[in-house]
Motif scaffolding. Structure first.
Motif, PDB file in Angstrom:
ATOM      1  N   SER A   1       5.346   2.879 -12.975  1.00 50.24           N
ATOM      2  CA  SER A   1       4.406   2.873 -11.748  1.00 50.24           C
ATOM      3  C   SER A   1       2.976   2.845 -12.427  1.00 50.24           C
ATOM      4  O   SER A   1       2.963   3.181 -13.551  1.00 50.24           O
TER       5      SER A   1
ATOM      6  N   THR B   1      -2.812  -3.411  -2.392  1.00 51.74           N
ATOM      7  CA  THR B   1      -2.644  -4.267  -3.302  1.00 51.74           C
ATOM      8  C   THR B   1      -2.436  -5.666  -3.146  1.00 51.74           C
ATOM      9  O   THR B   1      -1.353  -5.948  -2.152  1.00 51.74           O
TER      10      THR B   1
ATOM     11  N   THR C   1      -5.563  -4.763  -7.696  1.00 53.90           N
ATOM     12  CA  THR C   1      -5.370  -3.416  -6.890  1.00 53.90           C
ATOM     13  C   THR C   1      -6.694  -2.718  -7.003  1.00 53.90           C
ATOM     14  O   THR C   1      -7.612  -2.611  -7.903  1.00 53.90           O
TER      15      THR C   1
ATOM     16  N   THR D   1      -1.595   3.074 -11.591  1.00 53.41           N
ATOM     17  CA  THR D   1      -2.569   3.363 -10.753  1.00 53.41           C
ATOM     18  C   THR D   1      -3.991   2.734 -11.290  1.00 53.41           C
ATOM     19  O   THR D   1      -4.271   2.996 -12.254  1.00 53.41           O
TER      20      THR D   1
ATOM     21  N   LYS E   1       0.907  -1.257   0.077  1.00 52.76           N
ATOM     22  CA  LYS E   1       0.126  -0.146   0.194  1.00 52.76           C
ATOM     23  C   LYS E   1       1.072   1.297  -0.107  1.00 52.76           C
ATOM     24  O   LYS E   1       1.874   1.292   0.816  1.00 52.76           O
ATOM     25  N   GLU E   2       0.625   2.012  -0.834  1.00 54.45           N
ATOM     26  CA  GLU E   2       1.260   3.432  -0.956  1.00 54.45           C
ATOM     27  C   GLU E   2       3.034   3.198  -1.107  1.00 54.45           C
ATOM     28  O   GLU E   2       3.667   3.826  -0.341  1.00 54.45           O
TER      29      GLU E   2
ATOM     30  N   GLN F   1      -8.600   3.412  -8.015  1.00 54.92           N
ATOM     31  CA  GLN F   1      -8.084   4.399  -7.728  1.00 54.92           C
ATOM     32  C   GLN F   1      -6.648   4.437  -6.706  1.00 54.92           C
ATOM     33  O   GLN F   1      -6.440   5.366  -5.979  1.00 54.92           O
ATOM     34  N   ASN F   2      -6.105   3.369  -6.580  1.00 59.45           N
ATOM     35  CA  ASN F   2      -4.979   3.005  -5.739  1.00 59.45           C
ATOM     36  C   ASN F   2      -3.773   2.512  -6.633  1.00 59.45           C
ATOM     37  O   ASN F   2      -3.920   2.255  -7.579  1.00 59.45           O
ATOM     38  N   GLN F   3      -2.566   2.837  -5.890  1.00 61.86           N
ATOM     39  CA  GLN F   3      -1.256   2.518  -6.233  1.00 61.86           C
ATOM     40  C   GLN F   3      -0.426   1.544  -5.484  1.00 61.86           C
ATOM     41  O   GLN F   3      -0.389   1.887  -4.412  1.00 61.86           O
TER      42      GLN F   3
ATOM     43  N   LYS G   1      -5.708   0.008 -15.764  1.00 64.71           N
ATOM     44  CA  LYS G   1      -4.801   0.835 -14.925  1.00 64.71           C
ATOM     45  C   LYS G   1      -3.958   1.784 -15.923  1.00 64.71           C
ATOM     46  O   LYS G   1      -3.569   1.479 -17.022  1.00 64.71           O
ATOM     47  N   ARG G   2      -3.501   2.798 -15.193  1.00 65.67           N
ATOM     48  CA  ARG G   2      -2.756   3.945 -15.759  1.00 65.67           C
ATOM     49  C   ARG G   2      -1.435   3.640 -15.473  1.00 65.67           C
ATOM     50  O   ARG G   2      -0.899   3.734 -14.538  1.00 65.67           O
ATOM     51  N   TRP G   3      -0.592   3.335 -16.569  1.00 61.24           N
ATOM     52  CA  TRP G   3       0.825   3.161 -16.455  1.00 61.24           C
ATOM     53  C   TRP G   3       1.707   4.310 -16.866  1.00 61.24           C
ATOM     54  O   TRP G   3       1.343   5.102 -17.824  1.00 61.24           O
TER      55      TRP G   3
END
Length: 410
Positions: A221, A107, A142, A223, A69-70, A145-147, A167-169
């Motif tokens: 990374s 995650t 995941t 999200t 997490k984070e 809205q989390n990474q 997921k946004r890479w």
């Protein structure tokens, strides 16, 4: 080593001919391939039902799972628990604790799926066979809205298969090109954190069926957007020239152990322990000469042979049912069973004379000289196992070298 042309698993991951991927992309540059340009999505390999099955019913233990997490990995006690009477080991996944952490934004990482989930196991083995490099598989689950992890790089190439959700890479160039396994990103934390502030080289959203290839070293990374994101990361642990260097150095060391000049003691040197001048120069030059001669004498075949055990240990042979194998091999109707060569054996021959040894991922089998050619032809696909002497065929089956044609993966 490059991917072979005409591969099948690879064709599900890249939207171009395998030969073009090998020459233009492999180990050189990222590649994003949209699902519309691939034969099919990845729902046959994994999905939400598989996650729930593994978490709740398979008694998975760490390190087959972790949570983050984070950017930080959670302590195991936050998502594991004992399994009760008869299964009290305390590091088993607890669906209740996983639920609590997942609902709060953590995650879930299910690791080594190439060992624990059959569809992934078969696909990963095929991909490894085609690439010529070992493959491991993790699933990253995941919440929206989390990474799970901050910008970092991997020391292996990866194929990212988006299974569910979006997921946004963000991909950035390497701070260390082609890092080795003993050069993780933590050794370059400051450079990674600085590089993460720059504009991404690629910033795209992966949707179900999309596949992203990243050579080792590229910063990344991701999200999760709307809905739970599930993706498979197929890590390709590439063989490198460094592996050959290590094999060569090992051969040199072994050869010099048999050289009396390399074994001689260094001369007495009073005061050496308290001086900055060690007085090793003359002997160091002798050693350089001995090493140079050993390097000249060692053949390419010796270097390759030195690496064979490492290559064999990096992957398992095709799985099969033990009880079914024994029943069919020892049953009275053995001749009626259709056999084939077990896949992913990585077999080779050692020795000569009256008997030779077949060395593979499943062990060592001594074969009489009269049978060597027949066994070799079976392994090479030239001869059908049905043509072998029944006793020899039974022996190969009980050694795990042959499997029935109808086992999974045929």
């Amino acid at each position: 080593m490059l991917p072979a042309a005409g591969s099948r698993a690879l064709a599900r991951l890249v939207g171009m001919p395998s030969a073009d991927f090998a020459s233009d992309v492999w180990s050189r540059a990222p590649l994003l391939t949209r699902g519309a340009d691939l034969p099919r999505d990845f729902s046959d390999l994994f999905g939400a039902d598989a996650v729930d099955e593994l978490v709740a019913r398979r008694a998975l233990r760490t390190p087959f799972a972790r949570m983050a997490k984070e950017g930080s990995t959670l302590p195991e006690r936050q998502f594991t628990l004992g399994g009760g009477v008869g299964a009290g080991i305390g590091d088993q996944l607890s669906e209740d604790r996983v639920l609590r952490e997942f609902a709060s934004g953590a995650t879930l990482v299910l690791q080594a799926l190439h060992r624990s989930w059959a569809p992934v196991q078969d696909f990963a083995a095929d991909l490894a066979d085609e690439l010529g490099h070992p493959v491991q598989v993790n699933a990253y689950v995941t919440p929206p809205q989390n990474q799970g992890f901050a910008d970092h790089y991997d020391v292996h190439d990866v194929f990212v298969l988006q299974v569910a959700g979006e997921k946004r890479w963000r991909i950035r160039p390497p701070v260390l090109e082609a890092p080795l396994r003993d050069q993780p990103w933590e050794q370059h934390r400051a450079a990674v954190e600085q590089a993460a502030t720059a504009e991404p080289l690629i910033e795209e959203t992966l949707r179900p069926g999309d596949c992203l290839y990243l050579p080792r070293g590229y910063l990344h990374s991701a999200t999760a957007l709307g809905g739970t994101s599930i993706h498979l990361t197929m890590g390709v642990h590439t063989w490198t020239r460094r592996h050959l260097v290590d094999a060569l150095v090992g051969r040199v060391t072994a050869r010099l152990a048999d050289d009396v000049e390399a074994r001689r003691s260094l001369p007495i040197a009073p005061g050496r322990s308290g001086s900055s001048e060690l007085g090793f120069d003359d002997d160091a030059e002798v050693v350089r000469t001995l090493v140079a001669k050993a390097l000249h004498d060692i053949t390419v075949d010796e270097v390759v042979d030195a690496l064979r055990p490492t290559v064999r240990a990096a992957q398992r042979a095709e799985p099969f049912g033990v009880l079914d194998q024994v029943e069919r091999a020892q049953g009275p109707d053995d001749a009626a069973v259709a056999w084939r060569v077990r896949r992913h054996l990585a077999a080779h021959w050692e020795g000569d004379g009256d008997s030779v040894t077949l060395v593979s991922r499943v062990g060592r089998l001594v074969v009489g000289a009269d049978d060597r050619d027949a066994v070799a032809e079976v392994l090479d696909g030239i001869r059908d196992p049905a043509e072998l002497d029944p006793e020899l065929r039974r022996r190969l089956a009980l050694a795990g070298l042959l499997v029935p044609v109808d086992v999974r993966g045929a």
